[in-house]
Design an enzyme around this catalytic site. Structure first.
Site, PDB file in Angstrom:
ATOM      1  N   GLY A   1       6.186   5.929   8.313  1.00 18.89           N
ATOM      2  CA  GLY A   1       5.237   7.015   8.386  1.00 18.89           C
ATOM      3  C   GLY A   1       5.527   7.734   9.690  1.00 18.89           C
ATOM      4  CB  SER A   2       3.198   9.890  11.329  1.00 18.53           C
ATOM      5  OG  SER A   2       1.898   9.362  11.460  1.00 18.53           O
TER       6      SER A   2
ATOM      7  CD  GLU B   1       9.151  13.870  11.095  1.00 16.47           C
ATOM      8  OE1 GLU B   1      10.186  13.320  10.544  1.00 16.47           O
ATOM      9  OE2 GLU B   1       8.267  12.947  11.361  1.00 16.47           O
TER      10      GLU B   1
ATOM     11  N   GLY C   1       2.068   5.132  13.489  1.00 14.58           N
ATOM     12  CA  GLY C   1       2.913   3.792  13.719  1.00 14.58           C
ATOM     13  C   GLY C   1       2.710   3.108  14.804  1.00 14.58           C
TER      14      GLY C   1
ATOM     15  CD  GLU D   1      13.439   2.748  11.097  1.00 16.98           C
ATOM     16  OE1 GLU D   1      13.554   4.020  11.275  1.00 16.98           O
ATOM     17  OE2 GLU D   1      13.888   1.830  11.452  1.00 16.98           O
TER      18      GLU D   1
ATOM     19  CB  CYS E   1      12.140  10.126   8.637  1.00 13.39           C
ATOM     20  SG  CYS E   1      13.082   9.031   7.758  1.00 13.39           S
TER      21      CYS E   1
ATOM     22  CE  LYS F   1      -2.601   2.914   2.919  1.00 10.85           C
ATOM     23  NZ  LYS F   1      -2.236   4.029   1.970  1.00 10.85           N
TER      24      LYS F   1
END
Length: 492
Positions: free
Chosen positions: A227-228, A384, A232, A249, A283, A174
């Site tokens: 992703g975030s 972030e 996550g 990650e 990231c 995805k």
């Protein structure tokens, strides 16, 4: 107009929802690249079922044969490098030089994983008993779900798909819904390389529906996510209920420590590259510059000068140095954080608004932004942003710099600029990050070197390099008794 469809069981299919999402060039919102068909939970189930049906045959395919498929995929990616880079730039917005670099890194990762299929070795272990021994073998999980972000829409899918296939798993992939073109083309190249029907499936759709089905479907035996941190950790909770492997990650708030004895020009150039390269949408981007003592004033003067000198523009223009935010939502998020920085009392030195000028009016461009007098309690020092925003944090000593650098929930990457061996060594030993750099940016990585973070950044084994296949395999221990006799005594 190009229509981006999903790929299930070896066929490109129409999504059952009937819904589409426009694919917009972030450098020019008048440029509609195409439309992505948005899949449903039922479409996702079909993809999972197709992967499940294909698993036994792919698992039983000898690993070096699987490796030959990946080798051909890497060659095809190399042949189509410029096409992929141009597509990436138009869809995601990064400048063409960075797009070419991303495609090359993706190619390197696939090539590396192809070689790993000839090194899926176990271990021979002597037994305490006569005429007995044990050994280990690596086995695939089965169906794995791969969920990837938009900021590296070719590299991150490649470094998940390649080790998953090398290990003998089948895949339900995805991608981010706003970068469908790169996902579709990447899958096309893997299919052209010889990936059998059902082994690699692509599902375009929302995280709330497609992602949720991947995470919760009983046939999915492992999930890898980038992703975030917010998403996550929610995913991790769901996956934990089923007791299957999960790899993530997630966020980063990466510090660079600038020491008074550093090469100032080098520190400025690399800090700027880490903060503003890829529009800060990495990231591993440098978001905190922790400046020690007397170097602060000259460093700040030069970093502001460098930030103002960047040329913004469409990524397809070879002269552009910074592209746009990926879409309107991310553009607004960056501007919101700039407002938050002002409200919290940081000093805005440059940037801070939508970039204007010839060719920028229809894009999501944000000026490279530098804040001074940022303190550890400010949101722009802790959260972030994922945009071209750098916060300067002034400290009086190396010890204070380390305390500030480690005062963060994330632990992905870091960097120090110094010419003192003892200081560098102490920094390496004490910094709380999964990766660290010396006299170079916080960004960057290589296909044969592990990638990942600690603390709230990473869950599970590292990606890439010698650790690439660790997440995608289970270790089985085999005991062999070739005496032909009943065992005497008790061995534990």
């Amino acid at each position: 107009m190009t229509i981006y469809r999903s790929f299930i069981g070896g066929k490109w299919i129409d999504a059952s929802s009937g819904k589409t999402l426009p694919n917009v060039n972030p450098a020019d919102t008048n440029d509609i690249i195409g439309e992505a068909q948005i899949c449903t939970r039922e479409d996702t189930r079909r993809a999972i079922e197709a992967a499940y049906a294909a698993f036994k045959e792919w698992r039983n395919t000898p690993a070096p044969v699987r490796g030959r498929v990946l080798t051909l995929a890497a060659r095809l990616m190399e042949q189509h490098k410029e096409e992929l880079a141009q597509m990436l730039t138009r869809e995601e917005g990064k400048i063409i030089a960075e797009a070419r670099g991303e495609v090359q890194r993706a190619t390197n990762v696939v090539e590396f994983c192809a070689g790993e299929t000839r090194r899926m070795n176990g271990e021979y272990i002597p037994s305490e008993l006569r005429d007995n021994y044990a050994y280990t073998i690596k086995e695939p999980h089965g169906v794995v779900g791969l969920i990837t972000p938009w900021n590296f829409p070719i590299a991150i899918p490649a470094w998940k798909i390649a080790p998953a296939l090398a290990a003998g798993n089948t895949v339900v992939f995805k991608p981010a819904s706003n970068t469908p073109a790169c996902a579709v083309r990447l899958v096309e190249l893997f299919v052209e390389a010889g990936v059998p029907d059902g082994v690699l499936n692509l599902i375009i759709g929302s995280g709330g529906e497609v992602g949720d089905e991947i995470v919760n479907h009983p046939a999915v035996r492992a999930v890898s996510f980038t992703g975030s941190s917010e998403i996550g950790f929610k995913m991790y909770q769901e996956v934990a209920k089923r007791g299957i492997p999960f790899q993530a990650e997630m966020g980063g708030k990466n510090p660079v420590v600038i020491m008074p004895d550093c090469d100032l020009d080098l520190a400025v150039e690399h800090t700027a590259a880490g903060a503003f390269g890829s529009t800060g949408q990495r990231c591993t981007a440098t978001s905190r510059a922790i400046v020690v003592g007397s170097i602060a004033e000259p460093f700040i003067e030069k970093i502001v000068e460098r930030a103002k000198a960047y040329r913004l523009g469409p990524g397809v223009d070879e002269a552009s140095e910074i592209g746009p935010s990926v879409d309107e939502a991310q553009f607004n998020t960056v501007l919101k954080y700039i407002d938050i920085g002002r409200e919290d009392g940081a000093t805005l030195l440059c940037g801070g608004k939508k970039a204007e000028g010839d060719g920028l009016e229809n894009g999501y461009f944000v000026e490279p932004t530098v804040f001074d007098n940022v303190t550890p309690d400010m949101r722009i020092a802790r959260e972030e942003i994922f945009g071209p925003v750098l916060g300067i944090m002034r400290v009086d000593s190396f010890e204070e710099a380390m305390a500030v650098a480690n005062d963060c929930e994330y632990g992905l990457s870091s960097s120090i600029f110094s010419n003192d061996y003892n200081t560098i060594t102490q920094f390496i030993n004490e910094i709380e990050s999964g990766m660290t750099h010396v006299n170079s940016p916080t960004t960057g990585g290589e296909a044969h070197i592990p990638f990942g973070g600690i603390k709230a950044t990473g869950i599970g084994p590292r990606e890439q390099g010698s650790t690439a296949l660790d997440f995608y395999t289970e270790l089985k221990v085999v005991y062999v008794d070739h005496t032909g006799r009943k065992r005497e005594g008790n061995l534990y």
